[in-house]
Write an enzyme that holds these catalytic residues in place. Sequence first.
Site, PDB file in Angstrom:
ATOM      1  CE  LYS A  15     -27.315 -59.977  35.878  1.00  0.00           C
ATOM      2  NZ  LYS A  15     -26.167 -60.217  36.750  1.00  0.00           N
ATOM      3  NE  ARG A  90     -22.498 -55.682  33.989  1.00  0.00           N
ATOM      4  CZ  ARG A  90     -22.917 -56.847  33.527  1.00  0.00           C
ATOM      5  NH1 ARG A  90     -23.840 -56.892  32.612  1.00  0.00           N
ATOM      6  NH2 ARG A  90     -22.418 -57.959  34.006  1.00  0.00           N
ATOM      7  NE  ARG A 127     -20.632 -67.928  35.225  1.00  0.00           N
ATOM      8  CZ  ARG A 127     -21.202 -66.714  35.121  1.00  0.00           C
ATOM      9  NH1 ARG A 127     -22.503 -66.593  35.182  1.00  0.00           N
ATOM     10  NH2 ARG A 127     -20.458 -65.656  34.974  1.00  0.00           N
TER      11      ARG A 127
HETATM   12  P1  ADP Z   1     -22.279 -61.566  34.533  1.00  0.00           P
HETATM   13  O1  ADP Z   1     -22.537 -62.999  34.299  1.00  0.00           O
HETATM   14  O2  ADP Z   1     -21.114 -61.258  35.404  1.00  0.00           O
HETATM   15  O3  ADP Z   1     -23.507 -60.805  34.940  1.00  0.00           O
HETATM   16  P2  ADP Z   1     -22.341 -60.776  31.744  1.00  0.00           P
HETATM   17  O4  ADP Z   1     -22.237 -62.046  30.989  1.00  0.00           O
HETATM   18  O5  ADP Z   1     -23.669 -60.121  31.849  1.00  0.00           O
HETATM   19  O6  ADP Z   1     -21.704 -60.983  33.187  1.00  0.00           O
HETATM   20  O7  ADP Z   1     -21.298 -59.698  31.155  1.00  0.00           O
HETATM   21  C1  ADP Z   1     -19.915 -59.989  31.021  1.00  0.00           C
HETATM   22  C2  ADP Z   1     -19.122 -58.710  30.795  1.00  0.00           C
HETATM   23  O8  ADP Z   1     -19.631 -58.004  29.642  1.00  0.00           O
HETATM   24  C3  ADP Z   1     -19.207 -57.680  31.932  1.00  0.00           C
HETATM   25  O9  ADP Z   1     -18.306 -57.946  32.974  1.00  0.00           O
HETATM   26  C4  ADP Z   1     -18.894 -56.382  31.159  1.00  0.00           C
HETATM   27  O10 ADP Z   1     -17.525 -56.232  30.912  1.00  0.00           O
HETATM   28  C5  ADP Z   1     -19.586 -56.592  29.826  1.00  0.00           C
HETATM   29  N1  ADP Z   1     -20.981 -56.051  29.821  1.00  0.00           N
HETATM   30  C6  ADP Z   1     -22.134 -56.774  29.702  1.00  0.00           C
HETATM   31  N2  ADP Z   1     -23.210 -55.963  29.750  1.00  0.00           N
HETATM   32  C7  ADP Z   1     -22.738 -54.696  29.902  1.00  0.00           C
HETATM   33  C8  ADP Z   1     -23.344 -53.411  30.047  1.00  0.00           C
HETATM   34  N3  ADP Z   1     -24.680 -53.258  30.036  1.00  0.00           N
HETATM   35  N4  ADP Z   1     -22.533 -52.330  30.198  1.00  0.00           N
HETATM   36  C9  ADP Z   1     -21.203 -52.465  30.205  1.00  0.00           C
HETATM   37  N5  ADP Z   1     -20.554 -53.626  30.093  1.00  0.00           N
HETATM   38  C10 ADP Z   1     -21.307 -54.753  29.943  1.00  0.00           C
END
Ligand code: ADP
Length: 223
Positions: A15, A90, A127
């Site tokens: 994404k 999410r 990664r």
């Molecule tokens: P990934 O690469 O796994 O999609 P992100 O970089 O988007 O992860 O997010 C890392 C962490 O930040 C998530 O595991 C969560 O703990 C927190 N996080 C990010 N966006 C949200 C959201 N919209 N709601 C709740 N927690 C979030």
Amino acid sequence: MALNLLMLGPPGAGKGTQAGRFARSRGIPKISTGDILREAVQAGTKIGRRAKTVMDRGELVGDDVMIGIVRERLEQPDALDGFVLDGFPRTVAQASALDVIMTGRDPLIVLDIVVPEAELVRRLGTRLICEHCGADAPFQGAAAAACSHCGGRLVQRADDNQSVVLERLKVYHRQSEPLVEYYRVRPTFRSIDGAQPPDRVAADLVAAIEAAGSLAPRRGVQG
Ligand code: ADP
């Protein structure tokens, strides 16, 4: 029409990479809640300090905090002509709050990037990100020495170790996968095969956005 895009998909689906590429090509902001939270952690703000514990466990930061962050960001002038949202919503609660935030704006185009579970685990385990600017340096086989953007050192993300990866995937299935059902009924929803090489995914993404955009209902009407 403003291109208001939303990327769905499990951790490791690509994404962030695709959102960044598309946003740069159209001159619209990429809004990644993961990046916003990691910046808050680095800056040591109150939200950052609280978020760190939750993120390190692979769990989700509370809906109220996240909805507040995104509402404020989407009201910034640079987001009024379009944006790519990555990592939000999410949960279904976040999705319905987003619908309220989007009232009176062009409809959301929702892209779900689909990747088999085994491939996700493989990708997340290998990664690397830049310690300095946070840029992803994905899937390079033998680890590259430095970040191509800023020369910073490449390191594993704190939440990419194996036990946290498995927890994040569990959390995804439980809390975020229901979003696919939430959005699937809209004419602006599209699924994309994220197991292909990045350039193919990017091409499919552009085609899906064009197809969805041409079907989008009038401004302010959510399908
Ligand atoms: P990934 O690469 O796994 O999609 P992100 O970089 O988007 O992860 O997010 C890392 C962490 O930040 C998530 O595991 C969560 O703990 C927190 N996080 C990010 N966006 C949200 C959201 N919209 N709601 C709740 N927690 C979030």
